[in-house]
Design an enzyme around this catalytic site. Structure first.
Site, PDB file in Angstrom:
ATOM      1  N   CYS A 179       1.288  -0.090  -8.691  1.00  0.00           N
ATOM      2  CA  CYS A 179       2.242   0.211  -8.023  1.00  0.00           C
ATOM      3  C   CYS A 179       3.537   0.712  -8.804  1.00  0.00           C
ATOM      4  CB  CYS A 179       3.268  -0.449  -6.733  1.00  0.00           C
ATOM      5  SG  CYS A 179       2.288  -0.404  -5.345  1.00  0.00           S
ATOM      6  N   GLU A 229       2.773  10.238  -6.671  1.00  0.00           N
ATOM      7  CA  GLU A 229       2.486   9.443  -7.606  1.00  0.00           C
ATOM      8  C   GLU A 229       1.285   9.669  -7.829  1.00  0.00           C
ATOM      9  OE1 GLU A 229       2.107   4.134  -7.274  1.00  0.00           O
ATOM     10  OE2 GLU A 229       1.860   5.361  -5.179  1.00  0.00           O
ATOM     11  N   GLY A 243       0.872  -1.169   0.221  1.00  0.00           N
ATOM     12  CA  GLY A 243      -0.048  -0.013   0.105  1.00  0.00           C
ATOM     13  C   GLY A 243       0.589   1.109   0.167  1.00  0.00           C
ATOM     14  N   SER A 244      -0.207   2.242   0.931  1.00  0.00           N
ATOM     15  CA  SER A 244       0.894   3.456   0.484  1.00  0.00           C
ATOM     16  C   SER A 244       2.181   3.631   1.581  1.00  0.00           C
ATOM     17  CB  SER A 244       0.005   5.024   0.559  1.00  0.00           C
ATOM     18  OG  SER A 244      -0.307   4.792   1.823  1.00  0.00           O
ATOM     19  N   THR A 245       3.002   4.327   1.004  1.00  0.00           N
ATOM     20  CA  THR A 245       3.968   4.899   2.139  1.00  0.00           C
ATOM     21  C   THR A 245       3.655   5.185   3.036  1.00  0.00           C
ATOM     22  OG1 THR A 245       5.422   4.860  -0.254  1.00  0.00           O
ATOM     23  CG2 THR A 245       5.938   6.525   1.936  1.00  0.00           C
ATOM     24  N   GLU A 294       5.545  -3.362   0.834  1.00  0.00           N
ATOM     25  CA  GLU A 294       5.920  -2.497  -0.576  1.00  0.00           C
ATOM     26  C   GLU A 294       5.255  -1.929  -0.624  1.00  0.00           C
ATOM     27  OE1 GLU A 294       4.928  -2.246  -3.788  1.00  0.00           O
ATOM     28  OE2 GLU A 294       4.023  -3.993  -4.332  1.00  0.00           O
ATOM     29  N   THR A 325       1.295   5.050   5.161  1.00  0.00           N
ATOM     30  CA  THR A 325       0.650   4.172   5.750  1.00  0.00           C
ATOM     31  C   THR A 325       1.466   2.816   6.469  1.00  0.00           C
ATOM     32  OG1 THR A 325      -2.123   3.778   5.277  1.00  0.00           O
ATOM     33  CG2 THR A 325      -1.164   1.948   5.842  1.00  0.00           C
ATOM     34  N   GLY A 326       2.650   2.519   4.880  1.00  0.00           N
ATOM     35  CA  GLY A 326       3.716   1.903   5.277  1.00  0.00           C
ATOM     36  C   GLY A 326       4.708   2.186   6.459  1.00  0.00           C
TER      37      GLY A 326
END
Length: 473
Positions: free
Chosen positions: A280, A377, A224-226, A246, A228-229
């Site tokens: 992605c 993005e 998912g999104s950076t 990822e 949230t990561g």
């Protein structure tokens, strides 16, 4: 309207409320899904924890056979699962360059079959009159999987199949935007796996947070999104969970001067726009030498204007809608920002009228680094073309972004293109292709595009811990 439940300890489970699942091609609900909370996470984790000792002790060959049966279930139910993927994501059954729900199911089957054949044999590092030293790979325990809405079923397979093969048990949380295909797969898997080995809980951010914070989950796998990561990485510190992340990419593609651009135009277009750019590792920034800049823009604009956009259930559709209204707004904002920055729209640039979340495939010229559309993005059907004059300068600009998932170089001189590709700061570097992944090649990001890798033996090992055994002689 179709009804879907969660799946906990070998049985369907209701939640405290139901969520409507929207078909983005119509803007209307086609299904209702039971939605859980932290109590349901506790129940699912308890079931997975209870099932873990027996599943971990199951011989590798038996776990392999179970995974092979899961591949068979995917294949036997391919038509139903393809339709669910199309209804919940909007992606076509076939799609541009045949990248649609058929490819998603085919990929899910192929990844499952390939992964089933992998092994992590005992490694002997010493065997002499002093000692025998062996390295063993052992399962971690309960794996929590949190999946996104763009490739919901295939990414679920990427997460859970290596976890199961290595002897872990699983709690999966699909995106609330796209839970139906995953829930149906987990239900089917219940006919093969012992109760508690795989569980599914649907929910929003609170459910994901409960999984990340849970003391009995040993690893989180997230796509998912950076932003949230980063939150997951912080939360995983609570019990030093293992993580595989990822995260988002803003992949650059560089076309070297003198390249036969008519030959590569179709593949470049597909690399940018398959799944409406909602991948992605799609090509999201295209750098073109000044000598071919206008011609490349015209070639891509022709394809953007000709591509068939519509309901994914129509066999003639190549591109479907953006998956959700919030992502559509992001794409609209980036298009407006590009206009404000002086972008020249060669094709598209606006929402398509109707009830669904459709946006016209868009090519924007005359932007440069520093514009939002270049630096961020978009995750939608809008691509900037950026002009360059010098190879060293364009490499610097491509690498200046804080993401590093993938990147590509295109050129007739393959050796020169490969040498430049190796200098990209990306987890994967492609030459004369982009975004082509496969189950035997490790895939993951650098910089803010992720932690760890998936696929192949390298990805499989990430679901295990090392235990070193030393026997003195």
């Amino acid at each position: 309207m179709q009804q879907f439940a969660m799946y906990i300890n070998g049985a369907s489970a209701n939640g405290y409320k139901s969520l409507e699942v929207i078909n983005p091609a119509t803007g209307s609900a086609f299904a209702q899904v039971q939605c859980g909370n932290s109590d349901d996470v506790d129940s699912a984790v308890a079931a997975a924890r209870a099932a873990f000792p027996a599943w971990a002790a199951t011989p590798w060959a038996e776990r392999k056979a179970a995974v092979q049966k899961l591949a068979g279930l995917l294949e036997a139910n391919m038509t139903e699962l393809m339709e669910l993927v199309t209804l919940e994501t909007g992606k076509p059954l076939g799609g541009l360059a045949q990248i649609g729900s058929g490819m998603e199911l085919g990929g899910a089957i192929g990844w499952t079959q390939y992964t089933a054949e992998l092994e992590l044999p005992v490694e002997v590092v010493q065997d002499d009159d002093q000692a025998l030293i062996e390295i063993h790979r052992k399962p971690l325990g309960v794996v929590g999987s949190i999946t996104p809405w763009n490739w919901p079923l295939m990414i679920a397979i990427w997460h859970v199949i290596p976890a199961l093969l290595t002897g872990n048990t699983v709690v999966i949380k699909p995106s609330p935007f796209t839970p139906t295909s995953t829930l149906r797969f987990v239900e089917l898997a219940g006919s093969v796996l012992p109760a508690g080995v795989m569980n599914a809980v649907v929910g929003e951010g609170d459910v994901g947070a409960a999984m990340v914070d849970h003391p009995d989950i040993n690893k989180i796998v997230f796509t998912g999104s950076t932003p949230t990561g980063k939150k997951i990485m912080q939360g995983a510190a609570s019990n030093l969970k293992r993580i595989t992340l990822e995260l988002g990419g803003n992949d650059a593609g560089i076309i070297m001067p003198g390249t036969d651009i008519e030959k590569i135009a179709d593949e470049i277009f597909a690399a940018c726009f398959h799944n409406n750019g909602q991948t992605c590792a799609a090509l999201k920034r295209l750098y073109v030498h000044a000598s071919q800049y206008e011609q490349m823009g015209q070639l891509l604009a022709e394809r953007a204007k000709a591509v068939v956009v519509g309901d994914g259930l129509d066999q003639t559709t190549q591109l479907g809608p953006i998956q959700n209204a919030a992502q559509l707004r992001i794409v609209e904002e980036l298009a407006d920002s590009a206009r404000a920055d002086g972008g020249r729209f060669l094709a598209g640039g606006q929402r398509i009228a109707g009830d669904g979340y459709f946006f016209a495939p868009t090519i924007v010229a005359d932007l440069s680094d520093g514009s939002r559309l270049v630096d961020e993005e978009p995750f939608g059907p809008i691509v900037p073309l950026i002009k360059y004059d010098d190879i060293e300068d364009v490499l610097r600009r491509a690498n200046a972004n804080d993401r590093g998932l993938g990147g590509s170089v295109w050129g007739d001189d393959v050796a020169a293109a490969a040498a430049l590709a190796m200098r990209l700061e990306s987890g994967t570097a492609w030459v004369n292709t982009h975004g082509s992944i496969q189950p035997n090649a490790p895939f993951g990001g650098v910089k803010q595009s992720g932690v760890g890798v998936e696929f192949g033996a390298h990805g499989l090992a990430e679901y295990t811990s090392i235990q070193t055994l030393k026997i003195a002689r």
